[in-house]
Design a protein around this motif. Structure first.
Motif, mmCIF file in Angstrom:
data_model
loop_
_atom_site.group_PDB
_atom_site.id
_atom_site.type_symbol
_atom_site.label_atom_id
_atom_site.label_comp_id
_atom_site.label_asym_id
_atom_site.label_seq_id
_atom_site.Cartn_x
_atom_site.Cartn_y
_atom_site.Cartn_z
ATOM 1 N N GLU A 50 59.633 24.184 21.567
ATOM 2 C CA GLU A 50 60.107 22.795 21.601
ATOM 3 C C GLU A 50 58.930 21.828 21.567
ATOM 4 O OE1 GLU A 50 62.811 19.826 24.432
ATOM 5 O OE2 GLU A 50 62.709 21.989 24.830
ATOM 6 N N VAL A 51 57.874 22.162 22.292
ATOM 7 C CA VAL A 51 56.648 21.366 22.293
ATOM 8 C C VAL A 51 55.565 22.199 21.604
ATOM 9 C CG1 VAL A 51 54.881 20.261 23.698
ATOM 10 C CG2 VAL A 51 57.283 20.169 24.405
ATOM 11 N N GLU A 52 55.001 21.677 20.539
ATOM 12 C CA GLU A 52 54.053 22.442 19.724
ATOM 13 C C GLU A 52 52.637 22.316 20.283
ATOM 14 O OE1 GLU A 52 54.485 21.380 15.628
ATOM 15 O OE2 GLU A 52 56.604 21.921 15.573
ATOM 16 N N ARG A 53 52.394 23.020 21.377
ATOM 17 C CA ARG A 53 51.049 23.014 21.949
ATOM 18 C C ARG A 53 50.076 23.777 21.060
ATOM 19 N NH1 ARG A 53 49.373 22.090 26.809
ATOM 20 N NH2 ARG A 53 48.022 23.917 26.668
ATOM 21 N N ARG A 57 63.752 21.196 11.199
ATOM 22 C CA ARG A 57 62.715 21.460 12.209
ATOM 23 C C ARG A 57 61.328 21.465 11.582
ATOM 24 N NH1 ARG A 57 59.746 20.998 15.447
ATOM 25 N NH2 ARG A 57 59.392 22.034 17.442
ATOM 26 N N VAL A 58 61.196 22.014 10.389
ATOM 27 C CA VAL A 58 59.875 22.089 9.774
ATOM 28 C C VAL A 58 59.374 20.705 9.392
ATOM 29 C CG1 VAL A 58 60.707 22.467 7.399
ATOM 30 C CG2 VAL A 58 58.487 23.356 8.093
ATOM 31 N N GLY A 59 60.267 19.834 8.954
ATOM 32 C CA GLY A 59 59.853 18.471 8.637
ATOM 33 C C GLY A 59 59.417 17.708 9.870
ATOM 34 N N GLU A 60 60.169 17.895 10.963
ATOM 35 C CA GLU A 60 59.790 17.265 12.226
ATOM 36 C C GLU A 60 58.428 17.777 12.685
ATOM 37 O OE1 GLU A 60 61.255 17.122 16.905
ATOM 38 O OE2 GLU A 60 62.485 18.104 15.380
ATOM 39 N N SER A 61 58.195 19.074 12.504
ATOM 40 C CA SER A 61 56.917 19.662 12.904
ATOM 41 C C SER A 61 55.763 19.039 12.131
ATOM 42 C CB SER A 61 56.951 21.178 12.675
ATOM 43 O OG SER A 61 55.695 21.760 12.940
ATOM 44 N N ALA A 69 53.333 14.193 4.481
ATOM 45 C CA ALA A 69 53.940 15.480 4.140
ATOM 46 C C ALA A 69 55.357 15.565 4.691
ATOM 47 C CB ALA A 69 53.095 16.626 4.686
ATOM 48 N N ALA A 70 55.584 15.009 5.893
ATOM 49 C CA ALA A 70 56.934 14.999 6.467
ATOM 50 C C ALA A 70 57.877 14.190 5.587
ATOM 51 C CB ALA A 70 56.896 14.434 7.885
#
Length: 749
Positions: free
Chosen positions: A394-397, A431-435, A444-445
């Motif tokens: 959920e949080v991309e540390r 999800r990949v776009g949000e990432s 890129a998003a």
């Protein structure tokens, strides 16, 4: 045991494959040369291991031919060692030829031959130099009791797709045979085509070699196909790109005495891997891997609940009775199956390689996919998407993990676009776009969601909720990338469609209203902040009515109202509103929720703008510790907190410290966000301004001029930040001229 009658040396047993046309010299051949011609203390058994099609047999055959022609050996035995019985029969043939032993009892004859190879009185030592090649060993257990002995005059070469520990030991060395190097691959293609009167540009040869993963077997068959079909590299690559089956791209007559096409090169290995565990397990894992990134798949994807559910169904479908009819596949069993695939060179499984633990050659992937029916392929694609979504934090540390997950999503989307839009657009696509956006790759998003808006429109229709959701995210990231006006226009068009399709009280319709107001405030129109704040006040009333006071969207509306109040100059009111909101955020979402941290950030910001610079600095320092812990040190929000700490340091008079902090921040923002991200440009703006404050007005002008070029390119000439940069150039240019004039008037001063 000595031969019963004299033998006329040299002797050759078994048919050595002929050398391939246009054979490419490889470094591993030098290893074999050293082993065969080195001193008696050299490692006498070389085990060549690698995936099917890399040329292990050709390397062994090349060295055998060279040793035979050069007179380096007296006895050459070539064994096609795919089964234990084949090895015994070949040894019996050698015994008959060298020892004149009858072949009516092959096992006994084979043991007599091995005994004769042993060093010692009366054996081969002292009078016979031998080379024994065991080609294509399928199961190392087949060689139990049949390994040639260590002998100062003897050498053994084994080729196998296996890399089991049983292949290593005293006197044996495992040598991995990989793909052609780029030079070897293009050299082979160029020579093969030129020999048939065909000329291809070097660039096309390079592209074809890379499309085929530099696999020697594939390159040899592709060259033959080009000649037989009378087509060029570019047309062959188009056939590959259009998903032609590999079997359809094999020449009518295989080159170099080959007996199997590329697609069949790994079938026996897949069967063997599948037989090592419950049937269906290893094969199903390989099928999933065939849809993901060949350059590396995180191991947790394969041990995730969606994949284990799929594997359990596959194993039960193959089990007629017994425990596998009721048991569920465990994570440990899944990892063991990966090891089985690794042991047969179908995948590279390196668990200690962070986030790239499983790699698969692209042609193995292609061959596996060719064997799937459409329904099976699409179901696998949805399972792979479920698995990627399940392991996505959920949080991309961990930025490396996020990058690996994005790469795997891109690979999956490229192989299964339709499947990921049926019966609806999979959540992974959003999800990949949000990432990308969270990682700071806002352009890129926006590009990703632009593509997703087109594909959802194509597969689901213009009014499908998933199409509208993709348009929403496209509009948002357009704004985040610096195009606030484009975001406003896109959201207004979306609002009309959501109002028509979903109705005025649908949460998505309300969200669109909120975004229109938000980006009007961000665009900083004259009076825009006040108008946006009014629109948000009206939205808040509707959200309270429809969603209730504790809904995250309601809390988000209160947050944006406070920010817009600050933008309108009501800094104390903004800080007061955010303070009240923070208490509710902590109660509803918890202290470590990213939205709670964002509220703390904005509270500190407006607290400082309201005059409490010291309190704001303390709040930002405390927030930095928590943001680094929760979000990670490279998260864009963590970097923004560092930005505000540096800004307050400069306002407090520590210009040198502020500039140093901004320069350190710039290095990290360049690394994490890239040179064109608006935050990176803002950091450069602050460094240029601080150069001027330190007395380097000319340096400030140069820095602002360089920044203006990038601002106009990235944000556009009319963007507010671009205009501010022009004003700064004019200001510091004037300051520079004043300083120059003072120096001219008073050189000593």
């Amino acid at each position: 045991m000595a031969p019963r009658t004299p033998v006329q040396w040299p002797v050759r047993v078994g048919a050595v494959p002929r050398s391939a046309d246009w054979f490419q010299h490889r470094d591993v051949l030098d290893t074999l040369d050293t082993a065969l011609t080195g001193p008696g203390t050299a490692v006498v058994c070389q085990v060549l291991t690698g995936m099917g099609g890399v040329g292990k047999t050709q390397l062994a055959a090349r060295r055998a031919h060279q040793a035979w022609r050069a007179g380096e050996i007296d006895l050459l035995v070539w064994v096609t060692a795919s089964t234990r019985q084949a090895v015994i029969d070949a040894y019996a043939d050698a015994a008959a030829k060298v020892l004149h032993v009858e072949r009516d009892e092959p096992a006994r004859a084979a043991q007599e031959f091995l005994a004769w190879l042993e060093p010692g009185p009366g054996a081969a030592a002292g009078h016979c130099r031998w080379l024994l090649v065991l080609d294509n060993v399928t199961d190392p257990a087949d060689l139990t009791g049949l390994w040639p002995p260590d002998h100062p005059l003897g050498r053994t070469v084994v080729t196998t797709r296996s890399r089991d520990a049983a292949l290593t030991g005293a006197g044996r060395r495992l040598v991995t045979v990989g793909l052609f190097t780029p030079r070897e691959a293009t050299g082979y293609l160029g020579q093969a085509l030129a020999a048939r009167g065909r000329a291809e540009g070097p660039e096309e040869c390079v592209r074809l070699a890379e499309d085929l993963g530099r696999l020697p077997l594939a390159l040899s068959q592709a060259a033959a196909y080009l000649i037989d079909a009378d087509i060029g590299c570019r047309e062959y690559r188009e056939l590959l790109a259009n998903r032609a089956r590999l079997d359809d791209l094999r020449p009518p007559t295989l080159p170099d005495d080959q007996t199997a096409g590329v697609a069949a090169a790994w079938s026996l290995s897949v069967d063997r891997a599948d037989a090592r565990g419950p049937r269906g397990l290893a094969r199903s894992l390989l099928e999933l891997a065939a849809l993901l990134d060949p350059n590396g798949i995180p191991q947790p994807v394969f041990t995730s609940a969606p994949v284990r559910d799929h594997l359990t169904r596959a194993v039960r479908a193959h089990a007629s009775a017994g425990a596998w009819r009721t048991r569920r596949i465990t994570a440990e069993e899944t990892v063991r199956a990966l090891r089985d695939l690794h042991g047969l060179n179908l995948v590279d499984h390196t668990p200690r390689t962070a986030h790239r633990a499983v790699r698969v050659h692209q042609l193995i992937q292609r061959a596996v996919r060719d064997g799937l029916g459409r329904a099976e392929h699409d179901a696998l694609a949805r399972t792979a998407a479920d698995a990627l979504a399940a392991v996505w934090p959920e949080v991309e540390r961990d930025t490396d993990l996020a990058q690996a997950l994005r790469a795997n999503t891109a690979a999956l989307s490229g192989k299964a676009e339709t499947a990921l839009h049926r019966p609806h657009a999979h959540a992974l696509l959003y999800r990949v776009g949000e990432s990308l956006g969270v990682a700071g790759q806002v352009a890129a998003a926006a590009g990703h969601f632009g593509t997703l808006a087109r594909t959802t429109h194509q597969h689901l229709g213009p009014d499908h909720p998933d199409t509208l959701a993709a348009r929403h995210d496209l509009a948002y990231w357009r704004g985040a990338a610096g195009d606030a006006q484009g975001a406003i226009s896109a959201f207004r068009e979306l609002f009309a469609d959501r109002l028509r399709v979903l109705g005025p009280d649908h949460p998505h319709t309300l969200t669109t209203r909120g975004n229109i107001a938000y980006w009007i405030g961000e665009a900083r129109y004259a009076g825009g902040a006040e108008g946006a704040a009014t629109a948000l006040e009206e939205l808040l009333a509707d959200r309270l009515r429809v969603l209730g006071p504790d809904h995250p969207d309601t809390l988000g509306t209160r947050h944006n109202i406070a920010r817009l109040r600050g933008r309108a100059g009501q800094t104390a009111e903004a800080a007061e509103g955010l303070g009240a909101l923070l208490a509710d955020m902590v109660r509803v979402l918890g202290p470590d929720h990213p939205d709670t941290l964002t509220t703390r950030h904005d509270l500190a910001y407006w607290q400082g703008r309201a005059g409490d610079a010291e309190g704001a600095a303390r709040a930002f320092e405390e927030l930095l510790t928590d943001a680094a812990r929760v979000l990670g040190p490279d998260h864009p929000d963590t970097l923004t907190t560092r930005h505000n700490i540096a800004r307050l340091r400069g306002r407090a008079g520590d210009v040198q410290g502020a500039r140093r902090a901004f320069e350190e921040l710039l290095a990290d923002r360049l690394r994490v966000l890239g040179p064109d991200h608006p935050h990176t440009l803002t950091t450069r703006h602050n460094i240029a301004r601080l150069r001027g404050r330190q007395g380097d007005a000319a340096g400030a002008v140069r820095a602002f001029e360089e920044l203006l070029t990038d601002m106009e390119r990235v944000l556009g000439p009319e963007h507010n930040d671009t205009t501010i940069t022009r004003h700064n150039i004019a200001y510091w240019r004037e300051e520079s001229e004043v300083v120059t004039l003072r120096v001219r008037r008073d050189p000593a001063g």
